[in-house]
Design a protein around this motif. Sequence first.
Motif, PDB file in Angstrom:
ATOM      1  N   SER A 158       0.819  -1.213   0.000  1.00 26.09           N
ATOM      2  CA  SER A 158       0.000   0.000   0.000  1.00 26.09           C
ATOM      3  C   SER A 158       0.853   1.262   0.000  1.00 26.09           C
ATOM      4  O   SER A 158       0.377   2.329  -0.400  1.00 26.09           O
ATOM      5  N   CYS A 159       2.102   1.158   0.462  1.00 26.94           N
ATOM      6  CA  CYS A 159       2.952   2.349   0.637  1.00 26.94           C
ATOM      7  C   CYS A 159       4.011   2.520  -0.435  1.00 26.94           C
ATOM      8  O   CYS A 159       4.428   3.646  -0.719  1.00 26.94           O
ATOM      9  N   MET A 160       4.490   1.422  -1.012  1.00 26.35           N
ATOM     10  CA  MET A 160       5.634   1.489  -1.926  1.00 26.35           C
ATOM     11  C   MET A 160       5.174   1.911  -3.316  1.00 26.35           C
ATOM     12  O   MET A 160       4.719   1.091  -4.119  1.00 26.35           O
ATOM     13  N   ALA A 161       5.295   3.214  -3.604  1.00 23.86           N
ATOM     14  CA  ALA A 161       4.883   3.728  -4.911  1.00 23.86           C
ATOM     15  C   ALA A 161       5.918   3.432  -5.983  1.00 23.86           C
ATOM     16  O   ALA A 161       5.580   3.259  -7.161  1.00 23.86           O
ATOM     17  N   GLU A 162       7.194   3.378  -5.589  1.00 25.85           N
ATOM     18  CA  GLU A 162       8.287   3.131  -6.528  1.00 25.85           C
ATOM     19  C   GLU A 162       9.191   2.031  -5.985  1.00 25.85           C
ATOM     20  O   GLU A 162       9.287   1.825  -4.783  1.00 25.85           O
ATOM     21  N   LYS A 163       9.877   1.346  -6.902  1.00 28.39           N
ATOM     22  CA  LYS A 163      10.806   0.289  -6.489  1.00 28.39           C
ATOM     23  C   LYS A 163      11.936   0.840  -5.626  1.00 28.39           C
ATOM     24  O   LYS A 163      12.573   0.108  -4.870  1.00 28.39           O
ATOM     25  N   THR A 164      12.181   2.144  -5.739  1.00 30.77           N
ATOM     26  CA  THR A 164      13.267   2.768  -4.977  1.00 30.77           C
ATOM     27  C   THR A 164      12.804   3.249  -3.599  1.00 30.77           C
ATOM     28  O   THR A 164      13.560   3.916  -2.895  1.00 30.77           O
ATOM     29  N   ASP A 165      11.573   2.907  -3.213  1.00 28.29           N
ATOM     30  CA  ASP A 165      11.076   3.254  -1.876  1.00 28.29           C
ATOM     31  C   ASP A 165      11.428   2.149  -0.876  1.00 28.29           C
ATOM     32  O   ASP A 165      11.390   0.962  -1.219  1.00 28.29           O
ATOM     33  N   ALA A 166      11.760   2.548   0.346  1.00 28.86           N
ATOM     34  CA  ALA A 166      11.779   1.621   1.476  1.00 28.86           C
ATOM     35  C   ALA A 166      10.553   1.937   2.327  1.00 28.86           C
ATOM     36  O   ALA A 166      10.105   3.087   2.380  1.00 28.86           O
ATOM     37  N   VAL A 167       9.990   0.928   2.958  1.00 29.51           N
ATOM     38  CA  VAL A 167       8.796   1.122   3.787  1.00 29.51           C
ATOM     39  C   VAL A 167       9.139   0.805   5.235  1.00 29.51           C
ATOM     40  O   VAL A 167       9.638  -0.281   5.550  1.00 29.51           O
ATOM     41  N   LEU A 168       8.884   1.766   6.099  1.00 31.81           N
ATOM     42  CA  LEU A 168       9.113   1.621   7.538  1.00 31.81           C
ATOM     43  C   LEU A 168       7.762   1.541   8.235  1.00 31.81           C
ATOM     44  O   LEU A 168       6.968   2.485   8.171  1.00 31.81           O
ATOM     45  N   ASN A 169       7.489   0.423   8.868  1.00 31.97           N
ATOM     46  CA  ASN A 169       6.240   0.244   9.600  1.00 31.97           C
ATOM     47  C   ASN A 169       6.543   0.127  11.088  1.00 31.97           C
ATOM     48  O   ASN A 169       7.312  -0.743  11.498  1.00 31.97           O
ATOM     49  N   ILE A 170       5.961   1.027  11.874  1.00 30.49           N
ATOM     50  CA  ILE A 170       6.112   0.944  13.325  1.00 30.49           C
ATOM     51  C   ILE A 170       4.719   0.826  13.937  1.00 30.49           C
ATOM     52  O   ILE A 170       3.950   1.794  13.959  1.00 30.49           O
ATOM     53  N   SER A 171       4.404  -0.364  14.383  1.00 26.98           N
ATOM     54  CA  SER A 171       3.168  -0.616  15.130  1.00 26.98           C
ATOM     55  C   SER A 171       3.601  -1.244  16.451  1.00 26.98           C
ATOM     56  O   SER A 171       4.409  -0.662  17.156  1.00 26.98           O
ATOM     57  N   THR A 172       3.105  -2.408  16.783  1.00 27.61           N
ATOM     58  CA  THR A 172       3.577  -3.086  17.984  1.00 27.61           C
ATOM     59  C   THR A 172       5.067  -3.381  17.864  1.00 27.61           C
ATOM     60  O   THR A 172       5.837  -3.167  18.801  1.00 27.61           O
ATOM     61  N   SER A 173       5.487  -3.862  16.697  1.00 23.95           N
ATOM     62  CA  SER A 173       6.907  -4.090  16.412  1.00 23.95           C
ATOM     63  C   SER A 173       7.322  -3.150  15.288  1.00 23.95           C
ATOM     64  O   SER A 173       6.575  -2.242  14.924  1.00 23.95           O
ATOM     65  N   VAL A 174       8.509  -3.358  14.733  1.00 18.27           N
ATOM     66  CA  VAL A 174       9.039  -2.470  13.691  1.00 18.27           C
ATOM     67  C   VAL A 174       9.565  -3.307  12.536  1.00 18.27           C
ATOM     68  O   VAL A 174      10.248  -4.312  12.756  1.00 18.27           O
ATOM     69  N   GLN A 175       9.250  -2.874  11.307  1.00 17.71           N
ATOM     70  CA  GLN A 175       9.855  -3.487  10.132  1.00 17.71           C
ATOM     71  C   GLN A 175      10.303  -2.384   9.179  1.00 17.71           C
ATOM     72  O   GLN A 175       9.557  -1.426   8.935  1.00 17.71           O
ATOM     73  N   LEU A 176      11.502  -2.528   8.660  1.00 17.37           N
ATOM     74  CA  LEU A 176      12.011  -1.659   7.604  1.00 17.37           C
ATOM     75  C   LEU A 176      12.311  -2.565   6.418  1.00 17.37           C
ATOM     76  O   LEU A 176      13.136  -3.481   6.529  1.00 17.37           O
ATOM     77  N   ALA A 177      11.613  -2.336   5.311  1.00 17.83           N
ATOM     78  CA  ALA A 177      11.683  -3.261   4.182  1.00 17.83           C
ATOM     79  C   ALA A 177      11.979  -2.530   2.894  1.00 17.83           C
ATOM     80  O   ALA A 177      11.500  -1.413   2.667  1.00 17.83           O
ATOM     81  N   ALA A 178      12.762  -3.174   2.031  1.00 13.75           N
ATOM     82  CA  ALA A 178      13.047  -2.659   0.694  1.00 13.75           C
ATOM     83  C   ALA A 178      12.944  -3.812  -0.297  1.00 13.75           C
ATOM     84  O   ALA A 178      13.198  -4.970   0.036  1.00 13.75           O
TER      85      ALA A 178
END
Length: 478
Positions: A266-286
């Motif tokens: 839902s967040c990655m508009a471009e292949k060059t984006d990384a997505v950082l999700n911080i909820s209960t835990s944290v994920q940083l994904a590329a």
Amino acid sequence: MAARSVTLGIDLGTTSVKAALLEAAPGDPSGFVVLASCARAARAEAAAESSVAGPQGREQDVSRIIQALNECLAALPRLQLQKVRGIGVSGQMHGVVLWKTGQGCEWMEGGAAPVFKPRAVSHLVTWQDGRCSSGFLASLPQPESHLSVATGFGCATIFWLLKNSPEFLKSYDAAGTIQDYVVAMLCGLPRPLMSDHNAASWGYFNTQSQSWNLEILKGSGFPVHLLPDIAEPGSVAGRTSHVWFEIPKGTQVGVAMGDLQTSVYSCMAEKTDAVLNISTSVQLAASMPSGFQPAQTPDPAAAIAYFPYFDRTYLGVAASLNGGNVLATFVHMLVRWMADLGLEVEESTVYSHMIQAAVQQRDTCLTITPTVLGERHLPDQLASVTRISPSDLSLGHVTRALCRGIIENLHSMLPFQQLKEWGVERVMGSGSALSRNEVLKQEVQRAFPLPVSFGQDVDAAVGAALIMLQRNLNWKES
């Protein structure tokens, strides 16, 4: 002209359940409009004494999760629910719930709206579960997979139950994540289906062959009959077997996906984006390049893991166990301290005041390593506070240091320099803890000197709906 189809997205998170209604944007097949969204606190934590695992166990009451889901659906516009032609489902990864085939739920059609209620279902043992010690994990067979097995992973939990509570396992003949359970109940599936998102998060799954390590598991006496069948993420699992609220019977339901992957989608508009999700835990994904294949030998000490995404591609992910749950632990500690002093204060009040204080305190020399839950690659690491001075003991200093510690811990797992080597040009932030916390946003921008954009806390639900909407555009109006 027939009205455009509406898609429902559901995300079954650790602390809350979220739902979103999407419609394709007029004249733009890749665009969408969020018609309505809703979030409800699950409040599903089961008492530690109810678990055979004792204080290390982390379990949730499935009935409360489904109650929160029902509350979300009841809050959405009825007329829009009547137009729903597809349902996408995501949720918390790694965890496991067991149920009895054909008896997992009961449909209640006499009330204000048709709903299902759990019946022959275990508690959900969540990804936060700590019952599998380092010694126990070392006793398990080596997986034929690029991913290591950690405590809180579905297969590790089932191994633990096999050793410590074998009679408990005999009561059930099906298993899955909480999102797999919901899909199975909505569609009345005879056997649960699982995407490789969730299968990889359980352990003992080979993403290249798209198969469980059956021979390895059988050799250790693992109850392989509990393992779900594998299906492509984004594919259709089945159709609703009942009218559900206002959603018609026969509505397509997608195979359940991981909340990490749907948030990224839902967040990655471009292949060059990384997505950082911080909820209960944290994920940083590329996103990894097309054709990338991880090494097939697991490295338990590696901070970066490679999770399956869509179309046989992978995400490089730093998945920290310490995120919004650390802030919640800190708030809970403050509330208990004040109660010991004879003062009653709401946790929400403490949270808002401490964030406000930290916004005013732009910097601090206080250093907090926030790993109260350890990390999967450092399971025995605990938290610490250093560089304590009399001038850095205010609530603002401590909260600023705690938020900074959460982000710096993530940065130590996946540094800015590595993101640059992967070609990342922008960070897209999402998740409930990040969307509500200005201090965390400031610390993200401090640690990752790239353009940063921030989304909403329903991104995973939106992503689940969007995947169904974009991958099943041939739906016909019924």
